[in-house]
Design a protein around this motif. Structure first.
Motif, PDB file in Angstrom:
ATOM      1  N   LYS A   1      48.912  39.110  31.620  1.00 56.58           N
ATOM      2  CA  LYS A   1      48.725  37.701  31.982  1.00 56.58           C
ATOM      3  C   LYS A   1      48.166  36.968  30.779  1.00 56.58           C
ATOM      4  CE  LYS A   1      49.612  37.333  36.419  1.00 56.58           C
ATOM      5  NZ  LYS A   1      50.649  36.452  36.870  1.00 56.58           N
ATOM      6  N   SER A   2      48.360  35.678  30.746  1.00 60.34           N
ATOM      7  CA  SER A   2      47.768  34.892  29.666  1.00 60.34           C
ATOM      8  C   SER A   2      46.306  34.587  30.024  1.00 60.34           C
ATOM      9  CB  SER A   2      48.539  33.594  29.471  1.00 60.34           C
ATOM     10  OG  SER A   2      48.361  32.757  30.597  1.00 60.34           O
ATOM     11  N   PRO A   3      45.467  34.432  29.019  1.00 63.22           N
ATOM     12  CA  PRO A   3      44.084  34.038  29.304  1.00 63.22           C
ATOM     13  C   PRO A   3      44.002  32.736  30.099  1.00 63.22           C
ATOM     14  CG  PRO A   3      44.250  34.833  27.062  1.00 63.22           C
ATOM     15  CD  PRO A   3      45.662  34.735  27.596  1.00 63.22           C
ATOM     16  N   SER A   4      44.928  31.805  29.851  1.00 62.93           N
ATOM     17  CA  SER A   4      44.894  30.542  30.590  1.00 62.93           C
ATOM     18  C   SER A   4      45.175  30.775  32.075  1.00 62.93           C
ATOM     19  CB  SER A   4      45.869  29.523  30.008  1.00 62.93           C
ATOM     20  OG  SER A   4      47.198  29.993  30.088  1.00 62.93           O
ATOM     21  N   ALA A   5      46.051  31.727  32.403  1.00 60.93           N
ATOM     22  CA  ALA A   5      46.316  32.048  33.818  1.00 60.93           C
ATOM     23  C   ALA A   5      45.069  32.629  34.461  1.00 60.93           C
ATOM     24  CB  ALA A   5      47.485  33.017  33.933  1.00 60.93           C
ATOM     25  N   ILE A   6      44.376  33.473  33.735  1.00 60.69           N
ATOM     26  CA  ILE A   6      43.141  34.073  34.262  1.00 60.69           C
ATOM     27  C   ILE A   6      42.091  32.998  34.504  1.00 60.69           C
ATOM     28  CG2 ILE A   6      41.239  35.652  33.713  1.00 60.69           C
ATOM     29  CD1 ILE A   6      43.423  37.310  32.144  1.00 60.69           C
ATOM     30  N   ARG A   7      41.948  32.080  33.571  1.00 66.05           N
ATOM     31  CA  ARG A   7      40.993  30.975  33.759  1.00 66.05           C
ATOM     32  C   ARG A   7      41.403  30.096  34.944  1.00 66.05           C
ATOM     33  NH1 ARG A   7      40.941  31.360  28.010  1.00 66.05           N
ATOM     34  NH2 ARG A   7      42.613  29.829  27.839  1.00 66.05           N
ATOM     35  N   TYR A   8      42.710  29.873  35.120  1.00 66.15           N
ATOM     36  CA  TYR A   8      43.200  29.083  36.245  1.00 66.15           C
ATOM     37  C   TYR A   8      42.862  29.772  37.568  1.00 66.15           C
ATOM     38  CZ  TYR A   8      46.339  26.819  39.538  1.00 66.15           C
ATOM     39  OH  TYR A   8      46.847  26.177  40.633  1.00 66.15           O
ATOM     40  N   TYR A   9      43.096  31.077  37.645  1.00 65.22           N
ATOM     41  CA  TYR A   9      42.769  31.812  38.868  1.00 65.22           C
ATOM     42  C   TYR A   9      41.276  31.735  39.182  1.00 65.22           C
ATOM     43  CZ  TYR A   9      47.491  33.799  38.592  1.00 65.22           C
ATOM     44  OH  TYR A   9      48.852  33.975  38.534  1.00 65.22           O
ATOM     45  N   GLU A  10      40.451  31.738  38.150  1.00 61.10           N
ATOM     46  CA  GLU A  10      39.006  31.541  38.357  1.00 61.10           C
ATOM     47  C   GLU A  10      38.744  30.146  38.920  1.00 61.10           C
ATOM     48  OE1 GLU A  10      36.714  32.073  34.787  1.00 61.10           O
ATOM     49  OE2 GLU A  10      37.843  33.881  34.302  1.00 61.10           O
ATOM     50  N   GLN A  11      39.380  29.161  38.309  1.00 65.37           N
ATOM     51  CA  GLN A  11      39.165  27.759  38.683  1.00 65.37           C
ATOM     52  C   GLN A  11      39.517  27.501  40.142  1.00 65.37           C
ATOM     53  OE1 GLN A  11      41.572  25.089  36.372  1.00 65.37           O
ATOM     54  NE2 GLN A  11      40.712  23.264  37.279  1.00 65.37           N
ATOM     55  N   ILE A  12      40.594  28.118  40.637  1.00 65.00           N
ATOM     56  CA  ILE A  12      41.014  27.868  42.017  1.00 65.00           C
ATOM     57  C   ILE A  12      40.412  28.868  43.004  1.00 65.00           C
ATOM     58  CG2 ILE A  12      43.125  26.704  41.308  1.00 65.00           C
ATOM     59  CD1 ILE A  12      44.667  29.254  42.128  1.00 65.00           C
ATOM     60  N   GLY A  13      39.592  29.769  42.507  1.00 65.12           N
ATOM     61  CA  GLY A  13      38.862  30.672  43.395  1.00 65.12           C
ATOM     62  C   GLY A  13      39.552  31.978  43.742  1.00 65.12           C
TER      63      GLY A  13
ATOM     64  N   ASP B   1      27.558  47.371  26.866  1.00 63.75           N
ATOM     65  CA  ASP B   1      28.268  46.495  27.801  1.00 63.75           C
ATOM     66  C   ASP B   1      29.687  47.023  27.981  1.00 63.75           C
ATOM     67  OD1 ASP B   1      29.151  44.468  29.391  1.00 63.75           O
ATOM     68  OD2 ASP B   1      29.144  42.935  27.827  1.00 63.75           O
ATOM     69  N   CYS B   2      30.003  47.495  29.187  1.00 62.04           N
ATOM     70  CA  CYS B   2      31.330  48.069  29.423  1.00 62.04           C
ATOM     71  C   CYS B   2      32.263  47.070  30.090  1.00 62.04           C
ATOM     72  CB  CYS B   2      31.219  49.342  30.261  1.00 62.04           C
ATOM     73  SG  CYS B   2      30.478  49.079  31.877  1.00 62.04           S
ATOM     74  N   ARG B   3      31.879  45.816  30.119  1.00 65.28           N
ATOM     75  CA  ARG B   3      32.739  44.794  30.710  1.00 65.28           C
ATOM     76  C   ARG B   3      33.822  44.398  29.720  1.00 65.28           C
ATOM     77  NH1 ARG B   3      30.570  42.198  35.352  1.00 65.28           N
ATOM     78  NH2 ARG B   3      28.553  43.042  35.872  1.00 65.28           N
ATOM     79  N   LEU B   4      34.920  43.875  30.277  1.00 68.48           N
ATOM     80  CA  LEU B   4      36.087  43.534  29.463  1.00 68.48           C
ATOM     81  C   LEU B   4      36.069  42.067  29.061  1.00 68.48           C
ATOM     82  CD1 LEU B   4      38.719  45.284  31.769  1.00 68.48           C
ATOM     83  CD2 LEU B   4      37.790  46.179  29.629  1.00 68.48           C
ATOM     84  N   THR B   5      36.591  41.792  27.873  1.00 66.67           N
ATOM     85  CA  THR B   5      36.763  40.402  27.444  1.00 66.67           C
ATOM     86  C   THR B   5      38.004  39.835  28.125  1.00 66.67           C
ATOM     87  OG1 THR B   5      38.205  40.960  25.590  1.00 66.67           O
ATOM     88  CG2 THR B   5      35.807  40.956  25.161  1.00 66.67           C
ATOM     89  N   ILE B   6      38.158  38.526  28.077  1.00 65.97           N
ATOM     90  CA  ILE B   6      39.339  37.906  28.685  1.00 65.97           C
ATOM     91  C   ILE B   6      40.616  38.375  27.980  1.00 65.97           C
ATOM     92  CG2 ILE B   6      39.294  35.781  27.310  1.00 65.97           C
ATOM     93  CD1 ILE B   6      40.064  34.313  29.988  1.00 65.97           C
ATOM     94  N   GLY B   7      40.542  38.603  26.684  1.00 72.75           N
ATOM     95  CA  GLY B   7      41.704  39.108  25.955  1.00 72.75           C
ATOM     96  C   GLY B   7      42.089  40.513  26.396  1.00 72.75           C
ATOM     97  N   GLU B   8      41.086  41.359  26.629  1.00 77.57           N
ATOM     98  CA  GLU B   8      41.360  42.718  27.099  1.00 77.57           C
ATOM     99  C   GLU B   8      41.972  42.692  28.502  1.00 77.57           C
ATOM    100  OE1 GLU B   8      37.860  45.154  24.715  1.00 77.57           O
ATOM    101  OE2 GLU B   8      37.353  44.098  26.584  1.00 77.57           O
ATOM    102  N   VAL B   9      41.408  41.861  29.378  1.00 77.05           N
ATOM    103  CA  VAL B   9      41.954  41.732  30.734  1.00 77.05           C
ATOM    104  C   VAL B   9      43.383  41.211  30.670  1.00 77.05           C
ATOM    105  CG1 VAL B   9      41.746  40.498  32.925  1.00 77.05           C
ATOM    106  CG2 VAL B   9      39.706  41.442  31.838  1.00 77.05           C
ATOM    107  N   ALA B  10      43.611  40.198  29.860  1.00 81.55           N
ATOM    108  CA  ALA B  10      44.949  39.620  29.727  1.00 81.55           C
ATOM    109  C   ALA B  10      45.946  40.682  29.273  1.00 81.55           C
ATOM    110  CB  ALA B  10      44.921  38.442  28.750  1.00 81.55           C
ATOM    111  N   GLY B  11      45.561  41.495  28.312  1.00 83.67           N
ATOM    112  CA  GLY B  11      46.444  42.547  27.824  1.00 83.67           C
ATOM    113  C   GLY B  11      46.739  43.604  28.878  1.00 83.67           C
ATOM    114  N   LEU B  12      45.718  44.018  29.597  1.00 83.12           N
ATOM    115  CA  LEU B  12      45.898  45.044  30.627  1.00 83.12           C
ATOM    116  C   LEU B  12      46.720  44.536  31.810  1.00 83.12           C
ATOM    117  CD1 LEU B  12      42.293  46.546  30.655  1.00 83.12           C
ATOM    118  CD2 LEU B  12      44.382  47.702  29.881  1.00 83.12           C
ATOM    119  N   ALA B  13      46.538  43.264  32.158  1.00 83.96           N
ATOM    120  CA  ALA B  13      47.208  42.697  33.332  1.00 83.96           C
ATOM    121  C   ALA B  13      48.519  42.000  32.983  1.00 83.96           C
ATOM    122  CB  ALA B  13      46.276  41.712  34.035  1.00 83.96           C
TER     123      ALA B  13
END
Length: 151
Positions: free
Chosen positions: A32-44, A18-30
């Motif tokens: 951003k906080s994981p909560s911001a990433i979840r918020y962006y998902e929530q609002i589309g 599985d070469c997909r990234l975890t939310i922690g990996e995405v947060a580190g690369l971008a």
């Protein structure tokens, strides 16, 4: 006699295939906080990620999408305006057309804001040098003061 024991417990570690990234990996690369990433998902703004063992797993392209969101916010775009940019695939030529539309709509607002900011700066510079004995005699509160108030 040969006794064989089989382990029936599944491992919870990541799938090496599985070469997909975890939310922690995405947060580190971008950055951003994981909560911001979840918020962006929530609002589309971000698509819902796939789930592996109940955990979010992201395609690497989400980091670029987060960069678009960050840049848009720094440019003063509202999340709804950023959503317009993200409503087509980044590789679709229509994405650039949407970028131009948003920029052309936003640019007059920013020009007006800059003009007003320059007027306010000039007024504040004069106020900093003011040597009037009191406010009732200070010309800074005459006609120019009306220009500083928002419409």
């Amino acid at each position: 006699m040969l006794v064989v024991k089989v382990g029936l417990m599944s491992t919870s570690g990541p799938d090496p295939g599985d070469c997909r990234l975890t939310i922690g990996e995405v947060a580190g690369l971008a950055h951003k906080s994981p909560s911001a990433i979840r918020y962006y998902e929530q609002i589309g703004l971000l698509p819902s990620p796939v789930r592996v063992n109940g955990r979010r797993r992201y395609d690497a392209g989400v980091v670029r999408t987060l960069a678009v969101i960050e840049t848009g916010q720094r440019a003063g775009l509202a999340l709804d305006e950023i959503r317009v940019l993200l409503s087509v695939s980044p590789d679709d030529p229509a994405a650039i057309d949407r970028l131009r539309e948003v920029a052309n709509r936003k640019l007059p607002e920013i020009v007006a804001l800059i003009e007003r900011s320059e007027l306010v700066r000039g007024w504040l510079e004069c106020a900093a040098r003011c040597e009037c004995p009191n406010l009732s005699q200070c010309p800074l509160f005459d006609d120019l003061g009306d220009q500083l108030l928002p419409d």
